[in-house]
Enzyme design. Structure first.
Site, PDB file in Angstrom:
ATOM      1  N   LYS A  40    -101.500  -1.958  19.704  1.00 41.69           N
ATOM      2  CA  LYS A  40    -101.016  -1.332  18.469  1.00 41.69           C
ATOM      3  C   LYS A  40    -101.965  -0.215  18.002  1.00 41.69           C
ATOM      4  O   LYS A  40    -103.122  -0.142  18.438  1.00 41.69           O
ATOM      5  CB  LYS A  40    -100.818  -2.410  17.404  1.00 41.69           C
ATOM      6  CG  LYS A  40     -99.731  -3.435  17.809  1.00 41.69           C
ATOM      7  CD  LYS A  40     -99.418  -4.417  16.694  1.00 41.69           C
ATOM      8  CE  LYS A  40     -98.359  -5.408  17.151  1.00 41.69           C
ATOM      9  NZ  LYS A  40     -97.948  -6.344  16.064  1.00 41.69           N
TER      10      LYS A  40
ATOM     11  N   TYR B  54     -88.292  -3.198  16.208  1.00 44.06           N
ATOM     12  CA  TYR B  54     -88.520  -4.319  15.289  1.00 44.06           C
ATOM     13  C   TYR B  54     -87.290  -4.639  14.447  1.00 44.06           C
ATOM     14  O   TYR B  54     -87.411  -5.249  13.383  1.00 44.06           O
ATOM     15  CB  TYR B  54     -89.745  -4.031  14.411  1.00 44.06           C
ATOM     16  CG  TYR B  54     -91.061  -4.299  15.121  1.00 44.06           C
ATOM     17  CD1 TYR B  54     -91.431  -5.597  15.491  1.00 44.06           C
ATOM     18  CD2 TYR B  54     -91.947  -3.269  15.425  1.00 44.06           C
ATOM     19  CE1 TYR B  54     -92.633  -5.859  16.141  1.00 44.06           C
ATOM     20  CE2 TYR B  54     -93.157  -3.523  16.085  1.00 44.06           C
ATOM     21  CZ  TYR B  54     -93.486  -4.819  16.430  1.00 44.06           C
ATOM     22  OH  TYR B  54     -94.670  -5.088  17.078  1.00 44.06           O
TER      23      TYR B  54
ATOM     24  N   HIS C 197     -98.857  -6.585  20.631  1.00 43.82           N
ATOM     25  CA  HIS C 197     -97.537  -7.219  20.616  1.00 43.82           C
ATOM     26  C   HIS C 197     -97.333  -7.907  21.951  1.00 43.82           C
ATOM     27  O   HIS C 197     -97.818  -7.436  22.975  1.00 43.82           O
ATOM     28  CB  HIS C 197     -96.434  -6.159  20.438  1.00 43.82           C
ATOM     29  CG  HIS C 197     -95.071  -6.653  20.833  1.00 43.82           C
ATOM     30  ND1 HIS C 197     -94.298  -7.415  19.994  1.00 43.82           N
ATOM     31  CD2 HIS C 197     -94.380  -6.548  21.998  1.00 43.82           C
ATOM     32  CE1 HIS C 197     -93.170  -7.746  20.626  1.00 43.82           C
ATOM     33  NE2 HIS C 197     -93.185  -7.224  21.845  1.00 43.82           N
TER      34      HIS C 197
HETATM   35  P1  ATP Z   1     -95.427  -9.320  17.781  1.00 42.64           P
HETATM   36  O1  ATP Z   1     -93.898  -9.417  17.697  1.00 42.64           O
HETATM   37  O2  ATP Z   1     -95.951  -7.983  17.300  1.00 42.64           O
HETATM   38  O3  ATP Z   1     -95.934  -9.712  19.113  1.00 42.64           O
HETATM   39  P2  ATP Z   1     -95.635 -11.890  16.555  1.00 42.64           P
HETATM   40  O4  ATP Z   1     -94.500 -12.254  17.447  1.00 42.64           O
HETATM   41  O5  ATP Z   1     -96.873 -12.711  16.600  1.00 42.64           O
HETATM   42  O6  ATP Z   1     -96.054 -10.387  16.781  1.00 42.64           O
HETATM   43  P3  ATP Z   1     -93.695 -11.504  14.452  1.00 42.64           P
HETATM   44  O7  ATP Z   1     -93.336 -12.578  13.494  1.00 42.64           O
HETATM   45  O8  ATP Z   1     -92.738 -11.131  15.534  1.00 42.64           O
HETATM   46  O9  ATP Z   1     -95.141 -11.841  15.046  1.00 42.64           O
HETATM   47  O10 ATP Z   1     -94.014 -10.199  13.574  1.00 42.64           O
HETATM   48  C1  ATP Z   1     -94.024  -8.906  14.145  1.00 42.64           C
HETATM   49  C2  ATP Z   1     -95.156  -8.118  13.571  1.00 42.64           C
HETATM   50  O11 ATP Z   1     -94.903  -7.859  12.193  1.00 42.64           O
HETATM   51  C3  ATP Z   1     -96.507  -8.831  13.573  1.00 42.64           C
HETATM   52  O12 ATP Z   1     -97.172  -8.740  14.803  1.00 42.64           O
HETATM   53  C4  ATP Z   1     -97.246  -8.077  12.499  1.00 42.64           C
HETATM   54  O13 ATP Z   1     -97.718  -6.812  12.969  1.00 42.64           O
HETATM   55  C5  ATP Z   1     -96.144  -7.846  11.483  1.00 42.64           C
HETATM   56  N1  ATP Z   1     -96.107  -8.913  10.476  1.00 42.64           N
HETATM   57  C6  ATP Z   1     -95.660 -10.188  10.643  1.00 42.64           C
HETATM   58  N2  ATP Z   1     -95.773 -10.898   9.516  1.00 42.64           N
HETATM   59  C7  ATP Z   1     -96.298 -10.057   8.592  1.00 42.64           C
HETATM   60  C8  ATP Z   1     -96.659 -10.168   7.226  1.00 42.64           C
HETATM   61  N3  ATP Z   1     -96.491 -11.325   6.565  1.00 42.64           N
HETATM   62  N4  ATP Z   1     -97.189  -9.076   6.608  1.00 42.64           N
HETATM   63  C9  ATP Z   1     -97.336  -7.910   7.265  1.00 42.64           C
HETATM   64  N5  ATP Z   1     -97.018  -7.724   8.559  1.00 42.64           N
HETATM   65  C10 ATP Z   1     -96.509  -8.775   9.223  1.00 42.64           C
HETATM   66 MG    MG Z   2     -92.693 -11.115  17.636  1.00 41.06          MG
END
Ligand code: ATP
Ligand code: MG
Length: 148
Positions: free
Chosen positions: A10, A50, A116
């Site tokens: 990222k 996203y 990610h």
């Molecule tokens: P990624 O999809 O990026 O691999 P992840 O699967 O661990 O991460 P997700 O729940 O898919 O997490 O969330 C996608 C991305 O959105 C997170 O990686 C983070 O950058 C952002 N994100 C998630 N939760 C929050 C939050 N509560 N506040 C701010 N940003 C968030």
């Molecule tokens: Mg994710």
């Protein structure tokens, strides 16, 4: 059996010059890098990538963050790639990430969480196709993967 996942390094981790450190952790954990590029996501691309989070309160900020500078997109090959890479990444919030994970070492907060990783084989396939046309995907012996 070989399987694949899609990672992004990222913008904050690229700005902090942690590309090399993160790729080293990936290789040391047994993943092969079979495709890779550096690019700035457009607003449309980040929104589409996203889209699953579009109802979440952090969606707008996430899109802004993901377009704030270059990212690295890469395809990783390993047995059990999706789950093993999620283990190597660590928890979404770096405060909860285990020792020895990429997010523990290089994430700064829940949004700027360094990397990610795909969350299922089906999403991995879609995300790989999102970034890489067939002529940019290579096998171990350097030949193109004609079918994934
Ligand atoms: P990624 O999809 O990026 O691999 P992840 O699967 O661990 O991460 P997700 O729940 O898919 O997490 O969330 C996608 C991305 O959105 C997170 O990686 C983070 O950058 C952002 N994100 C998630 N939760 C929050 C939050 N509560 N506040 C701010 N940003 C968030
Ligand atoms: Mg994710």
């Amino acid at each position: 059996m070989k399987s694949y996942t899609l990672t992004m390094i990222k913008p904050q981790a690229v700005k902090n010059q942690n590309i090399g450190n993160i790729l080293a952790m990936i290789n040391e954990s047994g993943f092969r890098i079979t495709a890779m590029k550096m690019l700035v996501l457009s607003n449309e691309q980040a929104k589409a990538f996203y889209a699953v989070h579009k109802e979440r309160p952090f969606y707008g900020e996430l899109v802004e963050f993901m377009t704030s500078g270059p990212i690295i997109a890469a395809v990783l090959e390993k047995e059990n790639a999706v789950l093993d890479y999620r283990k190597l990444m660590g928890a979404t919030n770096p405060a909860d990430a285990a020792e020895g994970t990429i997010r523990k070492n290089y994430a700064t907060d829940i949004q700027s969480n360094a990397v990610h990783g795909s969350d299922s084989d089906e999403n991995a396939k879609n995300e790989i196709n999102f970034f890489f046309p067939a002529n940019e995907l290579y096998t171990k012996c350097g030949k193109l993967v004609s079918e994934f």
